[in-house]
Design a protein around this motif. Structure first.
Motif, mmCIF file in Angstrom:
data_model
loop_
_atom_site.group_PDB
_atom_site.id
_atom_site.type_symbol
_atom_site.label_atom_id
_atom_site.label_comp_id
_atom_site.label_asym_id
_atom_site.label_seq_id
_atom_site.Cartn_x
_atom_site.Cartn_y
_atom_site.Cartn_z
ATOM 1 N N VAL A 55 -78.660 7.064 17.713
ATOM 2 C CA VAL A 55 -79.303 5.808 17.565
ATOM 3 C C VAL A 55 -79.847 5.554 18.860
ATOM 4 O O VAL A 55 -81.204 5.466 18.694
ATOM 5 C CB VAL A 55 -78.453 4.820 16.878
ATOM 6 C CG1 VAL A 55 -79.474 3.428 16.905
ATOM 7 C CG2 VAL A 55 -77.990 5.121 15.622
ATOM 8 N N GLN A 56 -79.084 5.637 20.116
ATOM 9 C CA GLN A 56 -79.604 5.460 21.207
ATOM 10 C C GLN A 56 -80.647 6.247 21.581
ATOM 11 O O GLN A 56 -81.803 5.923 22.277
ATOM 12 C CB GLN A 56 -78.566 5.104 22.100
ATOM 13 C CG GLN A 56 -78.799 5.055 23.841
ATOM 14 C CD GLN A 56 -79.738 3.688 23.758
ATOM 15 O OE1 GLN A 56 -79.503 2.619 23.388
ATOM 16 N NE2 GLN A 56 -80.697 3.713 24.722
ATOM 17 N N PHE A 58 -82.686 8.428 19.887
ATOM 18 C CA PHE A 58 -84.017 8.467 19.167
ATOM 19 C C PHE A 58 -84.627 7.156 18.576
ATOM 20 O O PHE A 58 -85.812 6.993 18.425
ATOM 21 C CB PHE A 58 -83.876 9.413 18.026
ATOM 22 C CG PHE A 58 -83.561 10.826 18.532
ATOM 23 C CD1 PHE A 58 -84.451 11.622 18.874
ATOM 24 C CD2 PHE A 58 -82.031 11.212 18.530
ATOM 25 C CE1 PHE A 58 -84.289 12.940 19.300
ATOM 26 C CE2 PHE A 58 -81.920 12.584 18.649
ATOM 27 C CZ PHE A 58 -82.935 13.463 19.301
ATOM 28 N N PHE A 59 -83.549 6.240 18.495
ATOM 29 C CA PHE A 59 -84.118 4.982 17.715
ATOM 30 C C PHE A 59 -83.426 3.839 18.560
ATOM 31 O O PHE A 59 -82.628 2.822 17.918
ATOM 32 C CB PHE A 59 -83.692 4.694 16.306
ATOM 33 C CG PHE A 59 -84.258 5.942 15.764
ATOM 34 C CD1 PHE A 59 -85.231 6.230 15.090
ATOM 35 C CD2 PHE A 59 -83.023 6.773 15.292
ATOM 36 C CE1 PHE A 59 -85.709 7.310 14.385
ATOM 37 C CE2 PHE A 59 -83.384 7.944 14.522
ATOM 38 C CZ PHE A 59 -84.753 8.201 14.045
ATOM 39 N N ALA A 61 -84.473 0.954 20.055
ATOM 40 C CA ALA A 61 -84.490 -0.379 19.275
ATOM 41 C C ALA A 61 -83.726 -0.694 18.134
ATOM 42 O O ALA A 61 -83.477 -2.046 17.765
ATOM 43 C CB ALA A 61 -86.204 -0.663 18.957
ATOM 44 N N MET A 62 -83.313 0.074 17.458
ATOM 45 C CA MET A 62 -82.574 -0.066 16.059
ATOM 46 C C MET A 62 -81.159 -0.075 16.375
ATOM 47 O O MET A 62 -80.271 -0.301 15.459
ATOM 48 C CB MET A 62 -82.811 1.126 15.230
ATOM 49 C CG MET A 62 -84.292 1.290 14.746
ATOM 50 S SD MET A 62 -85.011 -0.114 13.820
ATOM 51 C CE MET A 62 -83.806 0.170 12.342
ATOM 52 N N ALA A 66 -78.116 -1.212 13.791
ATOM 53 C CA ALA A 66 -77.196 -0.146 13.598
ATOM 54 C C ALA A 66 -75.807 -0.498 13.621
ATOM 55 O O ALA A 66 -74.661 -0.290 12.776
ATOM 56 C CB ALA A 66 -77.524 1.208 14.412
#
Length: 419
Positions: A55-56, A58-59, A61-62, A66
């Motif tokens: 998650v960190q 590639f995404f 901000a999410m 998450a």
């Protein structure tokens, strides 16, 4: 020509592997715990870490979303564990969320990966030391808990309020720096205190001397001297404890120099290292001879160093020595520094060590002069231990301690004279 994308991909894969290793390390520990395996174990925790890492990567901000998304099923699983096992401990639940954060930290940056590995190691040690920590907590009485809480509260509350600048009313002293040194020295003592409590009351004489030296070498010397007046046959063991406590003072000073002014370390490591080596060799001989005595567990009371009054006293001594030393150097030159170092060393080696390290870092005194001042303070305090042995203990104790610590002091004096 090297492909930048290939390099970036290899770095990312490496950091994801770090995240996986962090999860596996924590997961193995949780799998072996009493009840954590019912909630999550050696397979689930690596997945937590990978979840955060990806998650960190590639995404980013999410990541908050998450974490919340994962917290919901974790809460359901936690409720199920309570119903099945009747265990309401939150340790594994919190560890799971922390593992996700550590996985994300591993792919955040190079510094983040290093920090994630360090924190994961600390977390694993903390989790595996459950029994030791609980036993330690059970040994702490109410008075010691209150002392620790008051001290920590004062540090946390007072530190942000203390001015972080030199004040003319305090003769140019930075009060926040003084308070930081108080917390640092008390922290060193507290580490030794915790180790002593974990080992237990019936610890060996060697541990008594070493831990006593980190907490208070002077208090250890006084306690051992008084012990010999009660039981004359223990003078060799008590001599070893006094010597060990005095020798530990030198590595402690090296730690303080390393933290405050690492550039000064090369100037003091040789004399203090030589004094440590000389004392350690002779101390081993004293301990070997003491094995013929019947009792090898002479113990001394090591009190919780997190006490407000001694901390304030040390802060006052440190501030006074810092101010007087700078003034003495301006008015009297190097000889003024050496005189202050000797007098201060009789009372407290920590104060003169931190003072000389600070003055050398500021460029107020040359590093050679600061190193000599630290050695003079250490010699003065070492000779004080011999005097206490004669004054408060038996003649046998006085002779043994004086012979060993006298030889140690000669090493320091030779450094002062010849260098």
């Amino acid at each position: 020509m090297v492909d930048p994308d290939a390099v970036s991909l290899s770095i990312l894969v490496f950091r994801i592997a770090i995240a996986f290793g962090i999860g596996a390390l924590i997961g193995l520990e949780r799998e072996q715990s009493d009840s954590a395996g019912l909630f999550a174990g050696s397979r689930t925790f690596p997945l937590f870490a990978l979840y955060g890492a990806l998650v960190q990567a590639f995404f980013p901000a999410m990541l908050p979303i998450a974490l919340i998304s994962l917290a919901i099923p974790l809460t359901v699983a936690y409720a199920g564990r309570i119903r099945v096992a009747g265990d309401i401990g939150l340790t594994t639940l919190v560890t799971a969320l922390l593992t996700v954060v550590l996985g994300a930290l591993a792919t955040h940056s190079e510094r983040g990966a290093i920090l994630a590995v360090v924190v994961a190691g600390a977390v694993t040690v903390l989790l595996s030391a459950k029994g030791v920590i609980h036993r330690f907590a059970d040994r702490i009485d109410e008075r010691e808990r209150h002392a620790s809480m008051k001290f920590i509260l004062v540090v946390l509350v007072v530190l942000p309020l203390v001015p972080d600048r030199e004040l003319d009313v305090l003769f140019g002293i930075n009060p926040r720096y003084v308070w930081l040194m108080v917390a640092f020295v008390s922290g060193l003592s507290f580490v030794a205190y915790v180790l002593g409590r974990v080992i237990g009351v019936q610890r060996g004489i060697a541990v008594t001397g070493v831990l006593g030296g980190f907490v208070s070498s002077t208090a250890t010397a006084v306690s051992m001297a008084e012990r010999t007046t009660e039981e004359h046959t223990l003078y060799r063991i008590c001599a070893f404890s006094t010597i060990a406590a005095s020798i530990v003072m030198f590595p402690r000073a090296l730690i303080e120099v390393t933290v405050v002014n690492p550039n000064l370390l090369p100037y003091v490591v040789v004399p203090l290292g030589a004094m440590t080596g000389m004392g350690a060799v002779v101390a081993v001989v004293v301990y070997w001879r003491s094995r013929t005595e019947t009792e090898l567990d002479a113990d001394t009371e090591i009190r919780n160093p997190f006490r407000l009054r001694p901390a304030l006293f040390f802060g006052a001594v440190f501030a006074a020595v810092l101010s007087v030393s700078e003034f003495a150097h301006v008015q009297l030159g190097d000889s003024g520094i050496y005189a202050i170092a000797f007098v201060s060393g009789l009372a407290d080696v920590d104060a003169i060590t931190l003072t000389m390290s600070t003055l050398a870092a500021d460029g107020t005194v040359p590093p050679e002069v600061a190193a000599t001042g630290i050695v003079i303070g250490a010699v003065a305090n070492t000779l004080l231990k011999a005097g206490l042995a004669w004054l408060l203990g038996t003649r046998q104790l006085g002779r043994t301690v004086t012979a060993v610590l006298g030889a140690v002091s000669v090493v320091g004096i030779l450094f002062v004279v010849l260098v």
